[in-house]
Design an enzyme around this catalytic site. Structure first.
Site, short mmCIF file in Angstrom:
data_model
loop_
_atom_site.label_atom_id
_atom_site.label_comp_id
_atom_site.label_asym_id
_atom_site.label_seq_id
_atom_site.Cartn_x
_atom_site.Cartn_y
_atom_site.Cartn_z
N SER A 57 -28.96 -27.30 13.34
CA SER A 57 -30.10 -26.49 12.88
C SER A 57 -31.18 -26.38 13.95
CB SER A 57 -30.71 -27.12 11.62
OG SER A 57 -29.72 -27.35 10.65
N1 SAH Z 1 -27.34 -31.56 9.72
C1 SAH Z 1 -26.49 -31.04 10.77
C2 SAH Z 1 -26.24 -29.55 10.66
C3 SAH Z 1 -25.43 -29.23 9.46
S1 SAH Z 1 -24.45 -27.77 9.56
C4 SAH Z 1 -27.05 -31.39 12.15
O1 SAH Z 1 -28.08 -32.06 12.23
O2 SAH Z 1 -26.40 -31.05 13.14
C5 SAH Z 1 -23.75 -27.88 7.96
C6 SAH Z 1 -22.63 -28.89 7.81
O3 SAH Z 1 -22.34 -28.99 6.44
C7 SAH Z 1 -21.33 -28.45 8.50
O4 SAH Z 1 -20.91 -29.44 9.38
C8 SAH Z 1 -20.36 -28.30 7.32
O5 SAH Z 1 -19.03 -28.64 7.63
C9 SAH Z 1 -20.96 -29.24 6.30
N2 SAH Z 1 -20.57 -29.01 4.91
C10 SAH Z 1 -20.37 -27.84 4.25
N3 SAH Z 1 -20.02 -28.08 2.97
C11 SAH Z 1 -20.01 -29.43 2.81
C12 SAH Z 1 -19.73 -30.30 1.72
N4 SAH Z 1 -19.37 -29.85 0.51
N5 SAH Z 1 -19.81 -31.64 1.92
C13 SAH Z 1 -20.16 -32.14 3.13
N6 SAH Z 1 -20.43 -31.37 4.20
C14 SAH Z 1 -20.36 -30.03 4.05
#
Ligand code: SAH
Length: 211
Positions: A57
């Site tokens: 993000s």
């Molecule tokens: N917080 C992260 C960015 C998140 S991007 C950082 O600091 O880099 C969003 C993430 O959510 C992705 O890696 C995606 O695979 C994950 N995601 C999507 N659906 C999910 C779920 N149901 N459970 C866990 N992770 C999930």
């Protein structure tokens, strides 16, 4: 921007970061969580690709969500969507050695990436969990705070259930092309929701998310 210090200075100046969040972000160099191809943009205020169609993000969103969550020393926090591990590392600094962060990730290769990045930085108080975070993470529940870093069609029931009385949750809610960042507060049986600002996150995919 040219350095982590310059980036954090900008986040403070524009009010995205509180003093406590800025302190935490100074201890976590964003460069360590950005893929080699994007290093020259490591300190710019936008999201960057981390592989598997996922993103780290924008720093302003990380700062703002951290500020609104108000994670304090000793707290136990659940993050849904570990991605690069960057947000988890900042939460780990905010809760300190006596606190704990559990971060759930649904893609195994991304969970491995987060694990590697956190280990390289020497962050010890994050537990990386692999699975569908729309169901929360029952073994460590309840949580003082929950941060969801992927976009949900609505607030997943299990996450509300796993939030402590008095706990706060930050979650982007809305269709896949844009969302409203929502602050959920649980006080007794009452659950309130407040919109903070419009945001754009990758979708939360799972049983209580997008299918
Ligand atoms: N917080 C992260 C960015 C998140 S991007 C950082 O600091 O880099 C969003 C993430 O959510 C992705 O890696 C995606 O695979 C994950 N995601 C999507 N659906 C999910 C779920 N149901 N459970 C866990 N992770 C999930």
């Amino acid at each position: 921007m040219k350095s982590n210090e310059e980036m954090v200075g900008y986040l403070l100046q524009y009010g995205y970061a509180s003093a406590r969040v800025a302190d935490a972000m100074l201890k976590v160099d964003r460069k360590r969580f950005v893929p080699p191809a994007y290093l020259e943009h490591a300190y710019d205020d936008y999201p960057l690709p981390i592989g598997s169609d996922q993103t780290i993000s924008a720093p302003s969103i990380v700062a703002l969500m951290s500020k609104e969550l108000d994670a304090r020393p000793g707290m136990k926090i659940l993050e849904v969507g570990a991605g690069s591990g960057y947000q988890a590392a900042i939460l780990a600094m905010l809760v300190g050695e006596k606190g704990k962060v559990v971060s759930v990730e649904r893609l195994s290769e991304i969970a491995e990436l987060a694990k590697r990045n956190l280990a390289d930085l020497g962050v010890g108080n994050v537990e990386l969990a692999y699975g569908d975070g729309t169901k929360g993470w029952e073994p460590e529940a309840p949580y003082d705070g929950i941060m969801v870093t992927a976009a949900a069609p609505s607030v997943p029931g299990p996450l509300i259930a796993q939030l402590k009385d008095g706990g706060r949750m930050l979650i982007p809610v809305g269709p896949s092309y844009w969302q409203e960042l929502v602050l959920v507060e649980k006080i007794g049986k009452k659950v309130s929701q407040k919109n903070i600002l419009p945001v754009m996150f990758v979708p939360l995919v799972g049983e209580y998310g997008f299918k």
